[in-house]
Design a protein around this motif. Structure first.
Motif, PDB file in Angstrom:
ATOM      1  N   GLU A 184     -24.588 -14.696  15.953  1.00 41.71           N
ATOM      2  CA  GLU A 184     -25.391 -14.008  15.541  1.00 41.71           C
ATOM      3  C   GLU A 184     -26.846 -13.927  16.200  1.00 41.71           C
ATOM      4  O   GLU A 184     -27.533 -12.895  16.207  1.00 41.71           O
ATOM      5  CB  GLU A 184     -25.958 -15.011  14.179  1.00 41.71           C
ATOM      6  CG  GLU A 184     -24.792 -15.088  12.911  1.00 41.71           C
ATOM      7  CD  GLU A 184     -24.682 -13.490  12.590  1.00 41.71           C
ATOM      8  OE1 GLU A 184     -25.366 -12.722  12.335  1.00 41.71           O
ATOM      9  OE2 GLU A 184     -23.298 -13.248  12.608  1.00 41.71           O
ATOM     10  N   ASN A 185     -26.894 -14.751  17.053  1.00 39.65           N
ATOM     11  CA  ASN A 185     -28.095 -14.798  18.014  1.00 39.65           C
ATOM     12  C   ASN A 185     -27.954 -13.754  19.094  1.00 39.65           C
ATOM     13  O   ASN A 185     -28.886 -12.913  19.258  1.00 39.65           O
ATOM     14  CB  ASN A 185     -28.316 -15.974  19.051  1.00 39.65           C
ATOM     15  CG  ASN A 185     -28.640 -17.348  18.209  1.00 39.65           C
ATOM     16  OD1 ASN A 185     -29.110 -17.131  17.222  1.00 39.65           O
ATOM     17  ND2 ASN A 185     -28.579 -18.352  18.866  1.00 39.65           N
ATOM     18  N   ALA A 186     -26.929 -13.310  19.474  1.00 38.85           N
ATOM     19  CA  ALA A 186     -26.555 -12.039  20.178  1.00 38.85           C
ATOM     20  C   ALA A 186     -26.745 -10.823  19.314  1.00 38.85           C
ATOM     21  O   ALA A 186     -27.469  -9.906  20.098  1.00 38.85           O
ATOM     22  CB  ALA A 186     -25.056 -12.164  20.742  1.00 38.85           C
ATOM     23  N   LYS A 187     -26.388 -10.785  18.280  1.00 36.02           N
ATOM     24  CA  LYS A 187     -26.742  -9.599  17.518  1.00 36.02           C
ATOM     25  C   LYS A 187     -28.159  -9.285  17.304  1.00 36.02           C
ATOM     26  O   LYS A 187     -28.636  -8.238  17.442  1.00 36.02           O
ATOM     27  CB  LYS A 187     -26.038  -9.678  16.020  1.00 36.02           C
ATOM     28  CG  LYS A 187     -24.520  -9.621  16.199  1.00 36.02           C
ATOM     29  CD  LYS A 187     -23.886  -9.823  14.625  1.00 36.02           C
ATOM     30  CE  LYS A 187     -22.244  -9.850  14.665  1.00 36.02           C
ATOM     31  NZ  LYS A 187     -21.827 -10.104  13.241  1.00 36.02           N
ATOM     32  N   ALA A 188     -28.934 -10.434  17.115  1.00 35.14           N
ATOM     33  CA  ALA A 188     -30.156 -10.326  16.936  1.00 35.14           C
ATOM     34  C   ALA A 188     -31.011  -9.821  18.229  1.00 35.14           C
ATOM     35  O   ALA A 188     -31.672  -9.177  18.071  1.00 35.14           O
ATOM     36  CB  ALA A 188     -30.854 -11.518  16.520  1.00 35.14           C
ATOM     37  N   PHE A 189     -30.365 -10.275  19.335  1.00 39.14           N
ATOM     38  CA  PHE A 189     -31.020  -9.984  20.791  1.00 39.14           C
ATOM     39  C   PHE A 189     -30.561  -8.537  20.792  1.00 39.14           C
ATOM     40  O   PHE A 189     -31.798  -7.660  21.368  1.00 39.14           O
ATOM     41  CB  PHE A 189     -30.378 -10.680  21.858  1.00 39.14           C
ATOM     42  CG  PHE A 189     -31.071 -10.817  23.036  1.00 39.14           C
ATOM     43  CD1 PHE A 189     -32.221 -11.324  23.623  1.00 39.14           C
ATOM     44  CD2 PHE A 189     -30.609  -9.754  23.829  1.00 39.14           C
ATOM     45  CE1 PHE A 189     -33.001 -11.005  24.809  1.00 39.14           C
ATOM     46  CE2 PHE A 189     -31.074  -9.525  25.188  1.00 39.14           C
ATOM     47  CZ  PHE A 189     -32.362 -10.100  25.530  1.00 39.14           C
ATOM     48  N   ARG A 190     -29.573  -8.039  20.815  1.00 40.88           N
ATOM     49  CA  ARG A 190     -29.237  -6.526  21.279  1.00 40.88           C
ATOM     50  C   ARG A 190     -29.781  -5.723  20.191  1.00 40.88           C
ATOM     51  O   ARG A 190     -29.952  -4.400  20.456  1.00 40.88           O
ATOM     52  CB  ARG A 190     -27.601  -6.490  21.132  1.00 40.88           C
ATOM     53  CG  ARG A 190     -27.129  -6.588  19.881  1.00 40.88           C
ATOM     54  CD  ARG A 190     -25.534  -6.607  19.942  1.00 40.88           C
ATOM     55  NE  ARG A 190     -24.685  -6.059  18.337  1.00 40.88           N
ATOM     56  CZ  ARG A 190     -23.746  -6.640  18.330  1.00 40.88           C
ATOM     57  NH1 ARG A 190     -22.880  -6.950  19.093  1.00 40.88           N
ATOM     58  NH2 ARG A 190     -23.174  -6.000  17.176  1.00 40.88           N
ATOM     59  N   SER A 191     -30.081  -6.060  18.951  1.00 39.26           N
ATOM     60  CA  SER A 191     -30.998  -5.133  18.286  1.00 39.26           C
ATOM     61  C   SER A 191     -32.399  -4.879  18.497  1.00 39.26           C
ATOM     62  O   SER A 191     -32.961  -3.839  17.813  1.00 39.26           O
ATOM     63  CB  SER A 191     -30.927  -5.747  16.679  1.00 39.26           C
ATOM     64  OG  SER A 191     -31.628  -6.836  16.580  1.00 39.26           O
TER      65      SER A 191
END
Length: 307
Positions: free
Chosen positions: A28-35
């Motif tokens: 989820e952290n990765a999804k937030a960062f890439r968004s």
């Protein structure tokens, strides 16, 4: 000591898929960062880090506000920061001697934090994608394994790698994020793009193309970018690449031909032309001394003439 996430030891994992399955919050952290939309960084505040380079400094730096790096496909961008001293390092890592690269990154941050007893090491890793050769997967696992073997506790904060940094466009896998920046004052890490990639962009690219190892390019105590000395021998055979088609250059000079940014071929040909124009590397480094660049009042990097 082990690599930690949310103050818990990361257990064993054999793939990035297994890692993200075991730690859904990391995903989820990765999804937030890439968004996050990429920020176009002002060259007057920037020190750009090329492939197989790293730079480290502290918040007291008066010459640099942002470290940044871009054009990472299978390569990974690594940020290590000590929260007590604020010392931070950005590195652009490929698959060449990764364990040695990671040891140098940690040493750089520790050397700038040796008077600080409070705080912890925080790690951000961004890069790679779901490439056909699985080069990204190997680099991802090697980087994480190298940090797991360090003596210090290291807290993994951002892990946007391989399949979590992958998007399919027109049937082709590509990275979502090609570049990042880190604010050396606050420690904020963010997706970024860069209009300026100097100083000495062609020289630094030539060093990589001719097999140079990971290089520390910044003397934070003096606010100086330092390049070289580099070593290569004349090679006229590379001249043939200048007349080859874009497809041939991509296929032979890239680890991920279908995912490279649009300027890749022109960049490679510019670097080759630089090597042809400077067949003897020693001429670029009088007395065997590195080239030094300082920040001018207008914010540009200017070559420092050494007596």
């Amino acid at each position: 000591m082990p690599l930690l996430f949310q103050n818990r030891e990361l257990g064993r994992f054999r793939s990035t898929t297994e890692l993200f399955h075991k730690y859904p919050d990391l995903q989820e952290n990765a999804k937030a960062f890439r968004s996050k939309p990429p920020i176009d960084v002002d060259p007057k505040t920037l020190l750009y880090v090329q492939q197989r380079e790293f730079a480290a400094t502290t918040p007291a730096d008066k010459c640099v506000s942002v470290f940044g790096s871009e054009d990472a496909t299978t390569c990974h961008l690594v940020v290590l920061r000590h929260t007590g001293s604020g010392a931070v390092c950005l590195a652009h890592c490929d698959d060449f001697r990764i364990w040695s690269q990671i040891a140098r990154i940690l040493k750089a941050v520790k050397s700038l934090s040796n008077v600080c007893n409070e705080g912890r090491f925080e790690l951000h890793v961004v890069g790679g994608f779901d490439d056909d050769t699985k080069t990204s997967q190997k680099i991802s696992l090697d980087i994480l394994a190298a940090f797991q073997r360090q003596e210090e506790d290291i807290h993994l904060e951002t892990c946007c790698i391989t399949e979590m940094n992958d998007v399919v466009k027109e049937g082709i896998h590509r990275p979502i994020i090609y570049g990042i920046g880190v604010n050396v004052k606050t420690g904020e890490v963010f997706p970024a793009s860069f209009s300026y990639k100097g100083p000495a962009e062609d020289l630094r690219s030539a060093r990589i193309l001719t097999g140079g190892e990971m290089a520390d390019i910044y003397d934070s105590s003096r606010g100086l970018v330092k390049i070289g000395p580099c070593h290569w021998t004349p090679d006229r055979s590379i001249e043939s690449w200048l007349t080859q088609s874009d497809d041939i250059v991509l296929k032979n000079l890239s680890t991920s031909p279908m995912a490279e940014p649009p300027h890749f071929v022109q960049h490679m040909k510019s670097t080759i032309q630089f090597l042809l124009s400077h067949p003897n590397s020693e001429s670029l480094f009088p007395g065997g001394q590195p080239q030094l660049y300082h920040r001018t009042e207008s914010g540009t990097w200017e070559r420092l003439v050494q007596s």
